[in-house]
Design a protein around this motif. Structure first.
Motif, PDB file in Angstrom:
ATOM      1  N   UNK A  67      21.475   1.419  19.032  1.00  0.00           N
ATOM      2  CA  UNK A  67      22.201   0.282  18.439  1.00  0.00           C
ATOM      3  C   UNK A  67      22.499   0.517  16.966  1.00  0.00           C
ATOM      4  N   UNK A  68      23.530  -0.158  16.497  1.00  0.00           N
ATOM      5  CA  UNK A  68      23.817  -0.184  15.061  1.00  0.00           C
ATOM      6  C   UNK A  68      22.996  -1.256  14.359  1.00  0.00           C
ATOM      7  N   UNK A  69      22.749  -2.351  15.081  1.00  0.00           N
ATOM      8  CA  UNK A  69      22.013  -3.487  14.529  1.00  0.00           C
ATOM      9  C   UNK A  69      20.987  -3.940  15.555  1.00  0.00           C
ATOM     10  N   UNK A  70      19.765  -4.183  15.094  1.00  0.00           N
ATOM     11  CA  UNK A  70      18.726  -4.797  15.925  1.00  0.00           C
ATOM     12  C   UNK A  70      18.379  -6.129  15.283  1.00  0.00           C
ATOM     13  N   UNK A  71      18.568  -7.215  16.019  1.00  0.00           N
ATOM     14  CA  UNK A  71      18.334  -8.571  15.502  1.00  0.00           C
ATOM     15  C   UNK A  71      17.265  -9.237  16.339  1.00  0.00           C
ATOM     16  N   UNK A 120      11.702  -0.995  16.502  1.00  0.00           N
ATOM     17  CA  UNK A 120      12.814  -0.395  17.252  1.00  0.00           C
ATOM     18  C   UNK A 120      13.916   0.059  16.305  1.00  0.00           C
ATOM     19  N   UNK A 121      14.247  -0.769  15.319  1.00  0.00           N
ATOM     20  CA  UNK A 121      15.288  -0.404  14.353  1.00  0.00           C
ATOM     21  C   UNK A 121      14.883   0.842  13.564  1.00  0.00           C
ATOM     22  N   UNK A 122      13.627   0.901  13.167  1.00  0.00           N
ATOM     23  CA  UNK A 122      13.148   2.083  12.432  1.00  0.00           C
ATOM     24  C   UNK A 122      13.235   3.347  13.292  1.00  0.00           C
ATOM     25  N   UNK A 123      12.934   3.206  14.580  1.00  0.00           N
ATOM     26  CA  UNK A 123      12.943   4.361  15.464  1.00  0.00           C
ATOM     27  C   UNK A 123      14.331   4.968  15.603  1.00  0.00           C
ATOM     28  N   UNK A 124      15.373   4.118  15.587  1.00  0.00           N
ATOM     29  CA  UNK A 124      16.720   4.632  15.838  1.00  0.00           C
ATOM     30  C   UNK A 124      17.639   4.560  14.610  1.00  0.00           C
ATOM     31  N   UNK A 125      17.105   4.137  13.454  1.00  0.00           N
ATOM     32  CA  UNK A 125      17.911   4.110  12.245  1.00  0.00           C
ATOM     33  C   UNK A 125      18.922   2.993  12.177  1.00  0.00           C
ATOM     34  N   UNK A 126      18.657   1.886  12.876  1.00  0.00           N
ATOM     35  CA  UNK A 126      19.581   0.746  12.885  1.00  0.00           C
ATOM     36  C   UNK A 126      19.223  -0.246  11.785  1.00  0.00           C
ATOM     37  N   UNK A 127      20.165  -1.132  11.461  1.00  0.00           N
ATOM     38  CA  UNK A 127      19.874  -2.258  10.588  1.00  0.00           C
ATOM     39  C   UNK A 127      18.942  -3.216  11.317  1.00  0.00           C
ATOM     40  N   UNK A 136      10.425  -8.497   4.100  1.00  0.00           N
ATOM     41  CA  UNK A 136      10.810  -7.437   3.166  1.00  0.00           C
ATOM     42  C   UNK A 136      11.302  -6.199   3.900  1.00  0.00           C
ATOM     43  N   UNK A 137      10.812  -5.989   5.125  1.00  0.00           N
ATOM     44  CA  UNK A 137      11.233  -4.822   5.894  1.00  0.00           C
ATOM     45  C   UNK A 137      12.605  -5.012   6.531  1.00  0.00           C
ATOM     46  N   UNK A 138      13.139  -6.237   6.481  1.00  0.00           N
ATOM     47  CA  UNK A 138      14.445  -6.513   7.080  1.00  0.00           C
ATOM     48  C   UNK A 138      15.568  -6.140   6.121  1.00  0.00           C
ATOM     49  N   UNK A 139      16.681  -5.711   6.675  1.00  0.00           N
ATOM     50  CA  UNK A 139      17.879  -5.472   5.870  1.00  0.00           C
ATOM     51  C   UNK A 139      18.607  -6.775   5.576  1.00  0.00           C
ATOM     52  N   UNK A 140      18.376  -7.777   6.431  1.00  0.00           N
ATOM     53  CA  UNK A 140      19.005  -9.080   6.257  1.00  0.00           C
ATOM     54  C   UNK A 140      18.070 -10.136   6.820  1.00  0.00           C
TER      55      UNK A 140
END
Length: 419
Positions: A136-140, A155-162, A196-200
């Protein structure tokens, strides 16, 4: 498309490879008839309609009726069953006092919450999906429960997603949260680290966004407000017919005991010369029974838990709808999804809330009813309603539509992906 409660499909993977990909983590999701399901499925629908490939990793709560019937086509849903801990700590209706006390004890001892084992299983399901699907590009993740944020973050960290942390409520200082006292000192630190670990960081009201910015100043630049909104298709209440012999009010949802005081409305209703009936849907039976005993001049009826479609029909048929937000400073920031359901019905709203609260500002700003805790003001409103009635509003203000609010989120994500 949506799948059986323990199954999965892969139709989203067959869409255009050029489409942006969004994975949504939500413990609450249809057919579970819980208010948190509405926001998650609305996100899935919106982004699918906008051309994104959407995959949902959802819980499959066994404690809530499976009566939220809705269209799940166009995106994949991968359900994860409840764990033993989650099943045992869920407050199912009809359980005895011993079972209820056990559930309470398990919740008090579970940290960060009793959904954590399910969230960990959701992360494992996501890890398996990453072997099969494009990343994914984004994990929300949408919370509460707060533990789903950890699954989405990892999951986002594993695949480099936002990583986007969507919050329907605050967590660390939430007075409704059951937790043991020795955990409370950990809560704020954990919440700060997670956000803090979130991009948004997404909040559902300006008051909640302001709270996050004030509590965690370092996060201020990445906090945005995306309100809940009125879903397309639920604003179809033109057939309201008034009963001149009786004023019918409707409340849908939990009452939260002494935390939400509905008595100013009931006292005002007793003063009215016209007959007033109040139907409660999905509220705690013991609380409704006590209210009926305390206010015998008001025709209070417990309608029990019903499918969401039936609750929406009841809202349409009411002369006015009751919302109880509470008056504590924290509760002034609440802008619940129920308010937007009510707005979609077009019927006037009586909100037991401070006029200056986020809910009060929306109700006053768009002339949707009244927001007050003052008995006299409520009595005057009921008298006008009984004398003249109020026509349903025929159009939802554009700013309060779900699509308008989610476009705010999409625009921000688009800019972040480009940069």
């Amino acid at each position: 498309m949506g799948t059986h409660i323990l199954d999965s499909t892969s139709s989203a993977a067959e869409q255009s490879p050029a489409a942006k990909r969004l994975w949504i983590f939500s413990y609450w999701f249809p057919p579970v008839n819980e208010v948190g399901s509405s926001r998650a499925v609305a996100m899935a629908r919106y982004f699918t309609a906008r051309g994104w490939q959407v995959t949902v990793i959802a819980g499959a709560s066994e404690a809530v009726p499976q009566t939220f019937v809705t269209d799940l086509s166009g995106f994949d849903v991968h359900y994860v069953p409840d764990s033993w801990l989650t099943r045992s700590s869920s407050f199912k209706p009809g359980r005895g006092s011993i079972a209820h006390r056990l559930s309470t004890a398990l919740r008090l001892l579970s940290w960060p919450d009793h959904i954590r084992p399910v969230a960990q299983a959701m992360k494992r399901r996501a890890r398996d999906l990453l072997r099969q699907l494009p990343a994914p590009d984004v994990v929300l993740s949408t919370a509460l429960p707060f533990s789903v944020h950890a699954a989405a973050r990892d999951t986002a960290r594993q695949c480099g997603a936002l990583f986007v942390a969507d919050n329907r409520d605050i967590w660390a200082r939430n007075p409704y949260k059951l937790t043991a006292p020795f955990y409370q000192s950990l809560d704020s630190s954990y919440e700060r680290q997670m956000l803090a670990s979130a991009d948004l960081v997404v909040a559902v009201s300006e008051g909640m966004s302001d709270y996050y910015r004030a509590t965690y100043p370092a996060l201020a630049d990445k906090v945005i407000t995306v309100m809940n909104g009125v879903d397309a298709g639920i604003d179809e209440c033109d057939d309201h017919v008034r009963d001149p012999a009786r004023l019918r009010l409707v409340y849908t949802g939990i009452l939260y005991g002494e935390r939400r005081d509905v008595t100013p409305l009931l006292r005002a209703a007793q003063r009215l010369r016209s007959k007033v009936g109040i139907d409660f849907y999905g509220s705690e039976p013991e609380i409704v029974a006590q209210l009926a005993a305390d206010f015998p001049d008001v025709a209070i009826v417990d309608r029990g838990k019903v499918p969401r479609a039936e609750a929406l029909r009841a809202q349409c048929a009411a002369d006015a709808l009751i919302m109880v937000v509470g008056t504590a400073p924290w509760e002034d920031t609440l802008l619940p999804g129920k308010l937007f359901e009510y707005i979609g019905s077009g019927r006037p709203i009586i909100a037991l809330a401070n006029p200056g609260s986020d809910s009060g500002k929306v109700i006053a700003g768009y002339e949707l009813g009244i927001a007050t805790t003052q008995e006299d003001a409520i009595a005057d409103f009921l008298a006008r309603l009984a004398a003249d009635g109020m026509a349903s509003k025929t159009a939802v203000p554009a700013a309060l539509e779900r699509a308008h609010q989610l476009r705010i989120l999409e625009d921000r994500l688009e800019a972040m992906l480009v940069s």
